[in-house]
Scaffold this motif. Structure first.
Motif, mmCIF file in Angstrom:
data_model
loop_
_atom_site.group_PDB
_atom_site.id
_atom_site.type_symbol
_atom_site.label_atom_id
_atom_site.label_comp_id
_atom_site.label_asym_id
_atom_site.label_seq_id
_atom_site.Cartn_x
_atom_site.Cartn_y
_atom_site.Cartn_z
ATOM 1 N N THR A 78 -42.671 -27.016 1.217
ATOM 2 C CA THR A 78 -42.966 -26.037 0.414
ATOM 3 C C THR A 78 -44.515 -26.018 0.051
ATOM 4 O O THR A 78 -45.023 -27.227 0.618
ATOM 5 N N ASN A 79 -45.276 -25.409 -0.704
ATOM 6 C CA ASN A 79 -46.606 -25.303 -1.036
ATOM 7 C C ASN A 79 -46.955 -26.537 -1.798
ATOM 8 O O ASN A 79 -48.185 -26.965 -1.868
ATOM 9 N N TYR A 124 -46.706 -29.552 -0.877
ATOM 10 C CA TYR A 124 -47.553 -30.619 -0.098
ATOM 11 C C TYR A 124 -48.685 -30.373 0.079
ATOM 12 O O TYR A 124 -49.656 -31.337 0.016
ATOM 13 N N ALA A 125 -49.340 -28.840 0.074
ATOM 14 C CA ALA A 125 -50.705 -28.665 0.182
ATOM 15 C C ALA A 125 -51.271 -29.267 -1.034
ATOM 16 O O ALA A 125 -52.547 -29.850 -1.245
ATOM 17 N N LYS A 126 -50.579 -28.874 -2.279
ATOM 18 C CA LYS A 126 -51.086 -29.291 -3.627
ATOM 19 C C LYS A 126 -51.349 -31.039 -3.677
ATOM 20 O O LYS A 126 -52.223 -31.467 -4.134
ATOM 21 N N GLU A 176 -54.196 -32.080 -1.752
ATOM 22 C CA GLU A 176 -55.337 -31.921 -2.288
ATOM 23 C C GLU A 176 -55.773 -32.691 -3.435
ATOM 24 O O GLU A 176 -56.898 -33.147 -3.693
#
Length: 201
Positions: A22-23, A25-27, A30
């Motif tokens: 899911t997104n 991982y990007a969060k 970051e």
């Protein structure tokens, strides 16, 4: 036994392929880049038992790839080691159940010390108390253990390790970590020799 081993390998491989992507991982990446790479904090990992051993491994892997990280034992944290936390640090907490008492207490104690402290949680239970307190929650997909009793952490620790690897590799991409950077941090052994030889090419 050969057929049994092949079945175990198949189940472990399926568990890895079924990790929810899911997104989040990007969060998580970051957060690591921002707190550690930019703001010069550190990543503080923690977990009890087998999850703690995975947390320790993740910390050492991050260290060798340019992200200062330490393992904080949740029980020792209650006896003074919580003082390792500083401004801009980030927690990475691992608990399969998301209910491990020592980890839930660690989160509460850490927030008492610094209410702005943020955390990434790796768990098999995204509806757990630990997940509810997390800034970012990464679900393992809660795979069944390949242990014949269905109890011993086996498959769950495999997917935890893989999630840690994902965070490390994606963070390396974001920070532009090079073979020269690696060589400076990993001098000894075969990897040290290999990294230096690659730098010379």
């Amino acid at each position: 036994m050969i057929d049994s081993i092949k079945e175990i390998l198949q189940k472990e491989a399926e568990a890895v392929l079924n990790i929810p992507v899911t997104n989040a991982y990007a969060k998580a990446v970051e957060l690591i880049v921002d707190h550690v790479h930019r703001r010069k904090g550190k990543l503080v990992t923690s977990g009890m038992g087998k999850a703690g051993q995975i947390a320790m491994n993740i910390a050492t892997t991050f260290c060798s790839t340019g992200i200062p990280a330490v393992f904080l034992h949740p029980s020792e944290a209650q006896h003074g080691d919580l003082g390792i936390l500083q401004d801009n640090d980030l927690l990475l907490l691992i608990s399969n159940s998301g209910k491990t008492r020592e980890i839930v207490e660690l989160t509460q104690l850490a927030r008492n010390l610094d209410s702005s402290l943020q955390s990434i949680v790796i768990t098999g239970n995204p509806d757990s108390p630990l997940a509810a307190q997390a800034t970012v929650c990464l679900s393992t997909g809660s795979p069944n253990e390949v242990c014949v009793l269905g109890m011993t952490p086996t498959t769950s620790t495999t997917v935890m390790t893989v999630i840690g690897d994902i965070l490390v590799v994606e963070t390396m991409k974001q920070t532009g970590f090079t073979i020269e950077d690696y060589s400076k941090r990993h001098h000894g052994g075969y990897l040290g020799e290999k990294s230096r030889s690659l730098c010379e090419k």
